[in-house]
Write a protein that holds these residues in place. Structure first.
Motif, PDB file in Angstrom:
ATOM      1  N   ARG A   1     -38.902  20.319 104.748  1.00 38.22           N
ATOM      2  CA  ARG A   1     -38.383  19.722 103.506  1.00 38.22           C
ATOM      3  C   ARG A   1     -39.201  20.343 102.383  1.00 38.22           C
ATOM      4  NH1 ARG A   1     -41.986  16.959 106.029  1.00 38.22           N
ATOM      5  NH2 ARG A   1     -43.726  16.000 104.949  1.00 38.22           N
ATOM      6  N   ASP A   2     -38.825  20.088 101.141  1.00 40.44           N
ATOM      7  CA  ASP A   2     -39.631  20.587 100.028  1.00 40.44           C
ATOM      8  C   ASP A   2     -40.574  19.481  99.581  1.00 40.44           C
ATOM      9  OD1 ASP A   2     -38.052  22.849 100.137  1.00 40.44           O
ATOM     10  OD2 ASP A   2     -36.660  22.092  98.618  1.00 40.44           O
ATOM     11  N   THR A   3     -41.774  19.868  99.202  1.00 38.23           N
ATOM     12  CA  THR A   3     -42.699  18.851  98.689  1.00 38.23           C
ATOM     13  C   THR A   3     -43.379  19.341  97.429  1.00 38.23           C
ATOM     14  OG1 THR A   3     -44.674  19.603  99.842  1.00 38.23           O
ATOM     15  CG2 THR A   3     -43.256  18.085 101.041  1.00 38.23           C
ATOM     16  N   CYS A   4     -43.905  18.401  96.706  1.00 36.16           N
ATOM     17  CA  CYS A   4     -44.629  18.711  95.485  1.00 36.16           C
ATOM     18  C   CYS A   4     -45.637  17.575  95.296  1.00 36.16           C
ATOM     19  CB  CYS A   4     -43.594  18.768  94.360  1.00 36.16           C
ATOM     20  SG  CYS A   4     -44.264  19.006  92.736  1.00 36.16           S
ATOM     21  N   TYR A   5     -46.841  17.900  94.862  1.00 39.76           N
ATOM     22  CA  TYR A   5     -47.915  16.910  94.789  1.00 39.76           C
ATOM     23  C   TYR A   5     -48.386  16.757  93.349  1.00 39.76           C
ATOM     24  CZ  TYR A   5     -52.497  14.784  95.805  1.00 39.76           C
ATOM     25  OH  TYR A   5     -53.600  13.960  95.847  1.00 39.76           O
ATOM     26  N   VAL A   6     -48.468  15.524  92.890  1.00 35.88           N
ATOM     27  CA  VAL A   6     -48.923  15.242  91.528  1.00 35.88           C
ATOM     28  C   VAL A   6     -50.114  14.286  91.636  1.00 35.88           C
ATOM     29  CG1 VAL A   6     -48.278  14.220  89.308  1.00 35.88           C
ATOM     30  CG2 VAL A   6     -46.574  15.497  90.620  1.00 35.88           C
ATOM     31  N   ALA A   7     -51.201  14.576  90.901  1.00 38.93           N
ATOM     32  CA  ALA A   7     -52.368  13.703  91.010  1.00 38.93           C
ATOM     33  C   ALA A   7     -53.129  13.652  89.693  1.00 38.93           C
ATOM     34  CB  ALA A   7     -53.284  14.192  92.131  1.00 38.93           C
ATOM     35  N   SER A   8     -53.813  12.544  89.456  1.00 39.57           N
ATOM     36  CA  SER A   8     -54.669  12.428  88.274  1.00 39.57           C
ATOM     37  C   SER A   8     -55.825  13.415  88.419  1.00 39.57           C
ATOM     38  CB  SER A   8     -55.217  11.007  88.153  1.00 39.57           C
ATOM     39  OG  SER A   8     -54.141  10.096  88.101  1.00 39.57           O
ATOM     40  N   GLU A   9     -56.409  13.757  87.272  1.00 36.77           N
ATOM     41  CA  GLU A   9     -57.484  14.762  87.303  1.00 36.77           C
ATOM     42  C   GLU A   9     -58.736  14.228  87.984  1.00 36.77           C
ATOM     43  OE1 GLU A   9     -58.369  16.658  83.502  1.00 36.77           O
ATOM     44  OE2 GLU A   9     -56.192  16.959  83.334  1.00 36.77           O
ATOM     45  N   GLY A  10     -59.472  15.143  88.609  1.00 34.33           N
ATOM     46  CA  GLY A  10     -60.796  14.810  89.139  1.00 34.33           C
ATOM     47  C   GLY A  10     -60.794  14.147  90.503  1.00 34.33           C
ATOM     48  N   LEU A  11     -59.632  14.050  91.140  1.00 36.43           N
ATOM     49  CA  LEU A  11     -59.597  13.422  92.468  1.00 36.43           C
ATOM     50  C   LEU A  11     -59.946  14.452  93.541  1.00 36.43           C
ATOM     51  CD1 LEU A  11     -56.247  11.391  92.249  1.00 36.43           C
ATOM     52  CD2 LEU A  11     -58.577  10.604  91.779  1.00 36.43           C
ATOM     53  N   PRO A  12     -60.502  13.992  94.665  1.00 38.01           N
ATOM     54  CA  PRO A  12     -60.724  14.929  95.764  1.00 38.01           C
ATOM     55  C   PRO A  12     -59.407  15.548  96.214  1.00 38.01           C
ATOM     56  CG  PRO A  12     -61.484  12.695  96.337  1.00 38.01           C
ATOM     57  CD  PRO A  12     -60.882  12.615  94.972  1.00 38.01           C
ATOM     58  N   GLN A  13     -59.452  16.798  96.662  1.00 39.45           N
ATOM     59  CA  GLN A  13     -58.225  17.505  97.061  1.00 39.45           C
ATOM     60  C   GLN A  13     -57.621  16.902  98.333  1.00 39.45           C
ATOM     61  OE1 GLN A  13     -55.806  19.599  97.201  1.00 39.45           O
ATOM     62  NE2 GLN A  13     -55.909  20.335  95.105  1.00 39.45           N
ATOM     63  N   LEU A  14     -56.313  16.753  98.306  1.00 36.09           N
ATOM     64  CA  LEU A  14     -55.601  16.271  99.496  1.00 36.09           C
ATOM     65  C   LEU A  14     -55.393  17.432 100.474  1.00 36.09           C
ATOM     66  CD1 LEU A  14     -53.750  14.219 101.059  1.00 36.09           C
ATOM     67  CD2 LEU A  14     -51.877  15.046  99.642  1.00 36.09           C
ATOM     68  N   VAL A  15     -55.693  17.188 101.725  1.00 37.87           N
ATOM     69  CA  VAL A  15     -55.342  18.141 102.784  1.00 37.87           C
ATOM     70  C   VAL A  15     -54.600  17.361 103.850  1.00 37.87           C
ATOM     71  CG1 VAL A  15     -56.199  19.760 104.522  1.00 37.87           C
ATOM     72  CG2 VAL A  15     -57.440  19.515 102.372  1.00 37.87           C
ATOM     73  N   TYR A  16     -53.368  17.802 104.171  1.00 40.99           N
ATOM     74  CA  TYR A  16     -52.652  17.131 105.250  1.00 40.99           C
ATOM     75  C   TYR A  16     -51.901  18.167 106.064  1.00 40.99           C
ATOM     76  CZ  TYR A  16     -48.285  17.438 102.567  1.00 40.99           C
ATOM     77  OH  TYR A  16     -47.197  17.896 101.872  1.00 40.99           O
ATOM     78  N   SER A  17     -51.790  17.912 107.346  1.00 42.49           N
ATOM     79  CA  SER A  17     -51.175  18.864 108.291  1.00 42.49           C
ATOM     80  C   SER A  17     -51.763  20.255 108.087  1.00 42.49           C
ATOM     81  CB  SER A  17     -49.660  18.913 108.113  1.00 42.49           C
ATOM     82  OG  SER A  17     -49.104  17.636 108.149  1.00 42.49           O
TER      83      SER A  17
END
Ligand code: AKG
Ligand code: FE2
Length: 215
Positions: A50-66
């Motif tokens: 599927r297509d995904t896109c990630y949006v996050a507030s500044e300064g958060l730890p980076q998300l890593v999944y799969s």
């Protein structure tokens, strides 16, 4: 849905459109996903169905999944999402989400396999609010096998056969319609797996937004 912030969500959730996204909303989601670097979206699609896109507030730890680290876009790049976030906060008093994973299911072949959103950065009891637009799809939940009872064969059956039959005795199915808001909280991620399986009959676009709090 009283404030002007909610007007975007209200317009997307226009009841008379039923399960179908209006052309204008299709266009909005198209633009939004195009706003995410199309190359990244394409690379993601090569890894996941599927297509995904990630949006996050500044300064958060980076998300890593799969094994994948998505680029974090800022809320300011996607004003409609900020309005929708405000509406979700209002619908769930006390919630304070700071990140969002968008999924675009182009048709019934797109899916998400069994998983738990149990990444450490969400803490032990994450609250995840999942908002769906467009084509309705089935959402499945199944309880992870109980670690304490795993491996103990009390049934007298051969082990492999027993696992197949009993591994996930507790399974639930929900139909996520256009405009539905599903909330997972408590130990859902620790104890359960969820998925949106392929469905031949799901022949149109579905957009799913999962709001999360990165601690
Ligand atoms: O599309 C959905 O309803 C679920 C998406 C999901 O589980 C996820 O993004 O982690
Ligand atoms: Fe998930």
């Amino acid at each position: 849905m009283e404030s002007s912030n909610d007007s975007r969500l209200r317009s997307i959730l226009c009841p008379e459109q039923g399960a179908n996204l209006r052309e204008v909303d299709k266009c909005m989601w198209f633009n939004l996903f195009s706003g995410c670097d199309p190359y990244t979206v394409m690379l993601t699609a090569m890894r996941i169905p599927r297509d995904t896109c990630y949006v996050a507030s500044e300064g958060l730890p980076q998300l890593v999944y799969s094994g994948y680290q998505p680029h974090a876009y800022s809320w300011d790049e996607f004003p409609p999402l900020k309005d929708i976030l405000d509406a979700v906060h209002k619908a769930l008093p006390g919630s304070r989400f700071n990140s969002l994973l968008l999924n675009r299911y182009k048709g019934g072949d797109d899916y998400v396999g069994w998983h738990a959103d149990d990444e450490k950065l969400y803490g032990p009891t994450p609250e995840i609010a999942s908002l769906s637009f467009g084509c309705e799809r089935e959402f499945l939940l199944k309880k992870k096998p109980d670690k304490t009872s795993r491996g103990k064969n009390t049934s007298g059956e051969p082990p492999r056969k027993r696992l197949k039959k009993d591994a996930f005795p507790d399974k639930h199915s929900f139909v996520l319609k256009h405009g539905s808001l599903l909330v997972m909280r408590g130990y859902t991620q620790r104890d359960w797996l969820h998925s949106v399986p392929k469905r031949v009959k799901a022949d149109s676009l579905r957009i799913n937004l999962t709001f999360r709090l990165v601690l």
